[in-house]
Design a protein around this motif. Structure first.
Motif, PDB file in Angstrom:
ATOM      1  N   SER A 169      43.064  43.661  40.229  1.00 19.10           N
ATOM      2  CA  SER A 169      44.058  44.412  40.986  1.00 19.10           C
ATOM      3  C   SER A 169      45.116  45.036  40.081  1.00 19.10           C
ATOM      4  CB  SER A 169      44.747  43.482  41.989  1.00 19.10           C
ATOM      5  OG  SER A 169      45.699  44.198  42.736  1.00 19.10           O
ATOM      6  N   SER A 170      45.670  46.141  40.570  1.00 15.34           N
ATOM      7  CA  SER A 170      46.831  46.778  39.950  1.00 15.34           C
ATOM      8  C   SER A 170      48.045  46.644  40.862  1.00 15.34           C
ATOM      9  CB  SER A 170      46.560  48.265  39.693  1.00 15.34           C
ATOM     10  OG  SER A 170      45.533  48.414  38.751  1.00 15.34           O
ATOM     11  N   ASP A 171      47.876  45.931  41.966  1.00 14.37           N
ATOM     12  CA  ASP A 171      48.940  45.742  42.946  1.00 14.37           C
ATOM     13  C   ASP A 171      49.894  44.660  42.459  1.00 14.37           C
ATOM     14  OD1 ASP A 171      50.555  45.497  45.149  1.00 14.37           O
ATOM     15  OD2 ASP A 171      48.999  44.625  46.440  1.00 14.37           O
TER      16      ASP A 171
ATOM     17  N   SER B 122      50.546  41.405  44.485  1.00 16.21           N
ATOM     18  CA  SER B 122      49.515  40.373  44.623  1.00 16.21           C
ATOM     19  C   SER B 122      49.774  39.177  43.704  1.00 16.21           C
ATOM     20  CB  SER B 122      48.135  40.962  44.350  1.00 16.21           C
ATOM     21  OG  SER B 122      48.074  41.437  43.034  1.00 16.21           O
ATOM     22  N   ILE B 123      50.771  39.289  42.815  1.00 24.01           N
ATOM     23  CA  ILE B 123      51.135  38.179  41.925  1.00 24.01           C
ATOM     24  C   ILE B 123      52.292  37.438  42.571  1.00 24.01           C
ATOM     25  CG2 ILE B 123      51.938  37.559  39.631  1.00 24.01           C
ATOM     26  CD1 ILE B 123      50.652  40.241  38.709  1.00 24.01           C
ATOM     27  N   PHE B 124      52.052  36.170  42.896  1.00 28.31           N
ATOM     28  CA  PHE B 124      53.012  35.434  43.697  1.00 28.31           C
ATOM     29  C   PHE B 124      54.068  34.689  42.888  1.00 28.31           C
ATOM     30  CE2 PHE B 124      49.198  35.777  46.346  1.00 28.31           C
ATOM     31  CZ  PHE B 124      49.749  36.486  47.392  1.00 28.31           C
ATOM     32  N   ASP B 125      53.728  34.156  41.719  1.00 24.53           N
ATOM     33  CA  ASP B 125      54.739  33.376  41.005  1.00 24.53           C
ATOM     34  C   ASP B 125      55.626  34.268  40.141  1.00 24.53           C
ATOM     35  OD1 ASP B 125      53.533  32.728  37.961  1.00 24.53           O
ATOM     36  OD2 ASP B 125      52.024  33.170  39.495  1.00 24.53           O
TER      37      ASP B 125
ATOM     38  N   LYS C 292      54.278  45.080  30.195  1.00 29.21           N
ATOM     39  CA  LYS C 292      53.804  46.355  30.753  1.00 29.21           C
ATOM     40  C   LYS C 292      52.330  46.288  31.179  1.00 29.21           C
ATOM     41  CE  LYS C 292      57.161  49.261  28.429  1.00 29.21           C
ATOM     42  NZ  LYS C 292      57.980  48.472  27.607  1.00 29.21           N
ATOM     43  N   ILE C 293      51.912  45.124  31.665  1.00 26.31           N
ATOM     44  CA  ILE C 293      50.539  44.955  32.145  1.00 26.31           C
ATOM     45  C   ILE C 293      50.417  45.611  33.502  1.00 26.31           C
ATOM     46  CG2 ILE C 293      48.838  43.259  32.942  1.00 26.31           C
ATOM     47  CD1 ILE C 293      49.873  41.444  30.678  1.00 26.31           C
ATOM     48  N   GLN C 294      49.436  46.488  33.647  1.00 27.55           N
ATOM     49  CA  GLN C 294      49.240  47.247  34.881  1.00 27.55           C
ATOM     50  C   GLN C 294      48.081  46.728  35.734  1.00 27.55           C
ATOM     51  OE1 GLN C 294      51.220  49.887  35.921  1.00 27.55           O
ATOM     52  NE2 GLN C 294      52.522  49.203  34.242  1.00 27.55           N
ATOM     53  N   THR C 295      47.089  46.092  35.084  1.00 30.26           N
ATOM     54  CA  THR C 295      45.908  45.634  35.808  1.00 30.26           C
ATOM     55  C   THR C 295      45.511  44.251  35.307  1.00 30.26           C
ATOM     56  OG1 THR C 295      45.126  47.905  35.991  1.00 30.26           O
ATOM     57  CG2 THR C 295      43.504  46.194  36.400  1.00 30.26           C
ATOM     58  N   ALA C 296      45.122  43.395  36.244  1.00 34.09           N
ATOM     59  CA  ALA C 296      44.650  42.051  35.891  1.00 34.09           C
ATOM     60  C   ALA C 296      43.252  41.840  36.455  1.00 34.09           C
ATOM     61  CB  ALA C 296      45.598  41.005  36.448  1.00 34.09           C
ATOM     62  N   LEU C 297      42.411  41.171  35.675  1.00 33.21           N
ATOM     63  CA  LEU C 297      41.059  40.798  36.081  1.00 33.21           C
ATOM     64  C   LEU C 297      40.901  39.320  35.761  1.00 33.21           C
ATOM     65  CD1 LEU C 297      37.990  41.345  36.757  1.00 33.21           C
ATOM     66  CD2 LEU C 297      37.724  41.780  34.324  1.00 33.21           C
TER      67      LEU C 297
END
Length: 127
Positions: A7-9, A12-15, A26-31
């Motif tokens: 996701s790039s949203d 969606s990262i809760f903590d 500056k991280i834009q996308t996580a897999l």
């Protein structure tokens, strides 16, 4: 969770700690792909990758990564028959130095660098 994530949203990262780290770097996308040992309900570990470019999830790529990681974790030797050349005499003369010489092929590296897209250039947000 036990599901792969791409996701790039940013919502969606809760903590808060991870959200702040992603913002600072500056991280834009996580897999993230959880890796399970057979018969276990919790992952043994999680393979994660991050991008400085925003990229939308591509379901078939995510499915491919998940299956590839599962094969590697399970042991390819148990799942795939080795190539007929494995164990043959022809490999006895190939040593680590030979692999280094292949990697030292500067002409091939220059050709690759010439075709590589500059890091800051992104035309449609895809990887």
């Amino acid at each position: 969770s036990g599901y792969p994530f791409w996701s790039s949203d940013k919502d969606s990262i809760f903590d808060a700690g991870r959200r702040a780290a992603f913002r600072n770097c500056k991280i834009q996308t996580a897999l993230s792909v959880p890796i399970f040992t057979a018969g276990e309900s919790t992952p043994s570990c999680v393979l994660s990758a991050y991008s400085l470019l925003p990229a939308s999830s591509v379901p078939f790529v995510l499915n491919f990564v998940q299956k590839a990681v599962r094969l590697l974790w399970s042991g390819l030797d148990r799942v795939v028959n080795p190539h007929q050349s494995v164990g043959r005499e022809l490999w006895k003369d190939v040593g680590p130095a030979d692999l280094g010489e292949m990697a030292a092929d500067v002409e091939m590296q220059r050709s690759f660098i010439g075709k590589k897209r500059p890091r800051g250039e992104s035309n449609d947000g895809c990887l």
